[in-house]
Scaffold this active site. Structure first.
Site, mmCIF file in Angstrom:
data_model
loop_
_atom_site.group_PDB
_atom_site.id
_atom_site.type_symbol
_atom_site.label_atom_id
_atom_site.label_comp_id
_atom_site.label_asym_id
_atom_site.label_seq_id
_atom_site.Cartn_x
_atom_site.Cartn_y
_atom_site.Cartn_z
ATOM 1 N N ASP A 25 115.548 -11.133 68.984
ATOM 2 C CA ASP A 25 116.981 -11.389 68.944
ATOM 3 C C ASP A 25 117.626 -10.668 70.126
ATOM 4 O OD1 ASP A 25 119.332 -12.386 67.497
ATOM 5 O OD2 ASP A 25 118.041 -12.203 65.745
ATOM 6 N N ASP B 23 122.218 -14.165 70.163
ATOM 7 C CA ASP B 23 123.267 -14.070 69.153
ATOM 8 C C ASP B 23 124.629 -14.428 69.764
ATOM 9 O OD1 ASP B 23 123.904 -13.077 66.380
ATOM 10 O OD2 ASP B 23 125.156 -11.692 67.516
ATOM 11 N N GLU C 236 122.586 -19.133 69.835
ATOM 12 C CA GLU C 236 123.422 -19.344 68.643
ATOM 13 C C GLU C 236 124.837 -19.634 69.125
ATOM 14 O OE1 GLU C 236 124.713 -17.029 64.560
ATOM 15 O OE2 GLU C 236 124.734 -15.938 66.444
ATOM 16 N N HIS D 139 119.336 -16.003 58.259
ATOM 17 C CA HIS D 139 119.797 -14.770 57.621
ATOM 18 C C HIS D 139 121.283 -14.800 57.289
ATOM 19 C CE1 HIS D 139 120.648 -14.413 61.870
ATOM 20 N NE2 HIS D 139 121.528 -13.480 61.608
ATOM 21 N N ASP D 140 122.029 -15.774 57.836
ATOM 22 C CA ASP D 140 123.465 -15.883 57.584
ATOM 23 C C ASP D 140 123.820 -17.010 56.616
ATOM 24 O OD1 ASP D 140 124.254 -13.798 59.240
ATOM 25 O OD2 ASP D 140 124.441 -15.079 61.012
#
Length: 533
Positions: A97, A185, A236, A309-310
């Site tokens: 990440d 991210d 993302e 994860h979100d």
């Protein structure tokens, strides 16, 4: 360089909840190492690791204090190096990440190089994604700094060339270590409108989503770093349209390989926020996925995902996590994996893990959830209404510990887990993977088919039964192969015409097919034909 990532399947690991090797209740790198054979058995090609960098952990590791150090709870850099070797020895690759829109306010840059961040004498009206103002007053500077997320996550100033060079240097350090790419991210937020105008009702997104210099910055990043390595990159990008995606992922533009879109994940909410619950209309989902499938077919590439994860667990969201849990988990997997793009599996998805409904708000850990709850309770919104929204949409649904077996805490830890285990772990766990009809073994088949049939990677997408509110059906066509995918998103049995070809895979015992295919509740059946001429 080959586009090896087009045939790959990615598996996302959320380290805090994956496997705890030392009994402190928090997943760690040695825990991941202990489960690499499990991931190899599943057949995935790339492991994406959510942040393991040193962090005060205000936002579950997405607030980074030191980019070149491992969080103490997760282990050491020696553990990480061992993990990387072990992954490569099994023929898999590792994606890290990359969180460079912001750092932690405990990063040494914040105290030693405040010019690396965004400051103002007067805040505008932008609101943070985590509630409240996006600006925080700093006594030492007597100015406000921008934080689009937590107040402990100040935004970096990408207008500053030194900041960009520091980021590129850090990226090269990881790539030289041997990592195989980055998931970036909120990377489409790095360029802000330098006039910092107010937003309607405090919504600043028009002024920093896909901002004025974002393509310039990403092309520079590609030139300075990415082009020198045979890696995969995925950005993302909330609020990115198909037209934006073509710019970010088009081959000639030299930016990124693919992006994560959010449009299909926002279809079961109202226009203002994710807590405004709306039922999903399947026709909306089909229309949206069709748009992305067609737009990026010639140039660009799709990331395919239901979970991360979100996001809440997909089997509880678009499926049926009760009577038809296994069937709907397999159906949703089929629907996604046969689309055009690179599929992502989030830990536990391959077991059909479900949402959790903790009885008390005190059992939740996610900063976004807790801030929302406290803010709306203060406004008088009833507790029961908020808990219902959290049960359906809260990020902790994805963050309960991985369910390895029937032993206490689902085999995740011998200690007290940092967040409670879903109570259904005795019914849903990884030891069931050897059963013939397990969700795990079905995922294995889907992953294997991607390696065997070029049409899954290359075929053009065509939507069938466009206006049907229960059936998602489509065809993938290449020069000599055709794949027809039927998915029943309901409990209602349905009959559909028999397409060309043989049955390739399905989630129910085989049926005798004559003129029509009977789709049972949440059934999927796929037909494959190859022209042998």
């Amino acid at each position: 360089m080959t586009e090896w990532w087009k045939q790959a399947v990615v598996y996302q690991i959320y380290p805090r909840s994956f496997m705890d090797a030392n009994g402190d209740g928090i997943g760690d790198i040695q825990g991941i190492i202990s489960k690499l054979d499990y991931l190899s058995e599943l057949g995935v090609d790339i492991l994406w690791l959510s942040p393991v960098y040193d962090s005060p952990n205000d936002d579950n590791g997405y607030d980074i204090r030191d980019y070149q150090k491992i969080m103490q709870e997760f282990g050491t850099m020696e553990d990480f190096d061992q993990l990387l070797v072990q992954i490569h020895e099994r023929g898999m690759r590792l994606v890290m990440d990359l969180v460079v829109n912001h750092t932690s306010d405990e990063h040494q840059w914040f105290s030693e190089h405040p010019e690396y961040y965004i400051w103002g004498d007067q805040p505008n009206n932008w609101r943070s994604f985590f509630s409240g103002s996006a600006w925080e007053y700093d006594n030492s500077r007597q100015q406000y700094y921008l934080h689009l997320f937590s107040r402990k996550q100040p935004d970096l100033n990408w207008e500053n060339e030194t900041v960009r060079n520091e980021v590129y240097k850090m990226m090269r350090w990881w790539l030289d270590k041997g990592v195989d790419g980055f998931r970036m991210d909120v990377i489409n937020m790095i360029s802000k409108d330098q006039n910092f105008p107010d937003g309607a009702q405090g919504d600043g997104t028009p002024h920093f989503l896909n901002g004025p210099r974002v393509h310039e910055f990403l092309q520079e990043m590609n030139r300075e770093v990415l082009a020198d390595y045979d890696i995969v990159t995925v950005g993302e990008m909330p609020g990115a349209t198909t037209e934006d995606a073509k710019l970010y992922t088009g081959k000639s533009r030299k930016e990124l390989n693919m992006i994560f879109t959010f449009e299909h994940m926002n279809l079961d909410q109202g226009p203002t926020e994710k807590w405004d619950l709306q039922p999903l209309r399947l026709t909306d989902l089909k229309k949206n996925l069709e748009k992305w499938q067609l737009a990026l077919y010639e140039d660009g590439w799709n990331s395919l995902y239901w979970n991360n994860h979100d996001q809440p667990r997909i089997v509880s969201r678009f499926g049926n996590d009760g009577q038809y849990r296994k069937e709907s988990a397999k159906m949703l997997a089929t629907c996604l994996h046969f689309l055009h793009g690179t599929p992502y599996i989030y830990q536990g998805e391959e077991l059909g893990m479900t949402n959790v409904a903790f009885s008390s708000i005190d059992d939740y850990r996610d900063i976004e959830t807790l801030n929302m709850y406290n803010e709306k309770r203060a406004q008088g919104v009833p507790h029961e209404q908020l808990m219902r929204a959290i049960y359906l949409k809260g990020r902790d649904n994805a963050r309960t510990p991985m369910q390895w077996d029937e032993t206490p805490n689902a085999g995740f830890t011998t200690g007290k887990p940092w967040i409670s285990v879903n109570p259904n772990y005795r019914d849903i766990h990884a030891q069931q993977r050897h059963e013939q009809d397990s969700v795990f073994s079905y995922y294995r088949q889907l992953i294997a088919l991607r390696k065997q049939l070029p049409v899954i990677t290359e075929g053009k997408f065509e939507l069938l039964h466009r206006d049907d509110e229960e059936i998602f059906a489509y065809v993938r066509n290449s020069a000599d192969e055709m794949l027809t995918v039927y998915c029943n998103f309901s409990e209602t049995p349905r009959e559909l015409p028999v397409p060309e070809g043989r049955v390739l895979i399905g989630n129910y015992p085989a049926q005798k097919i004559q003129e029509m295919v009977l789709l049972r509740p949440y059934e999927t059946v796929c037909f494959y034909e190859k022209d042998e001429r």
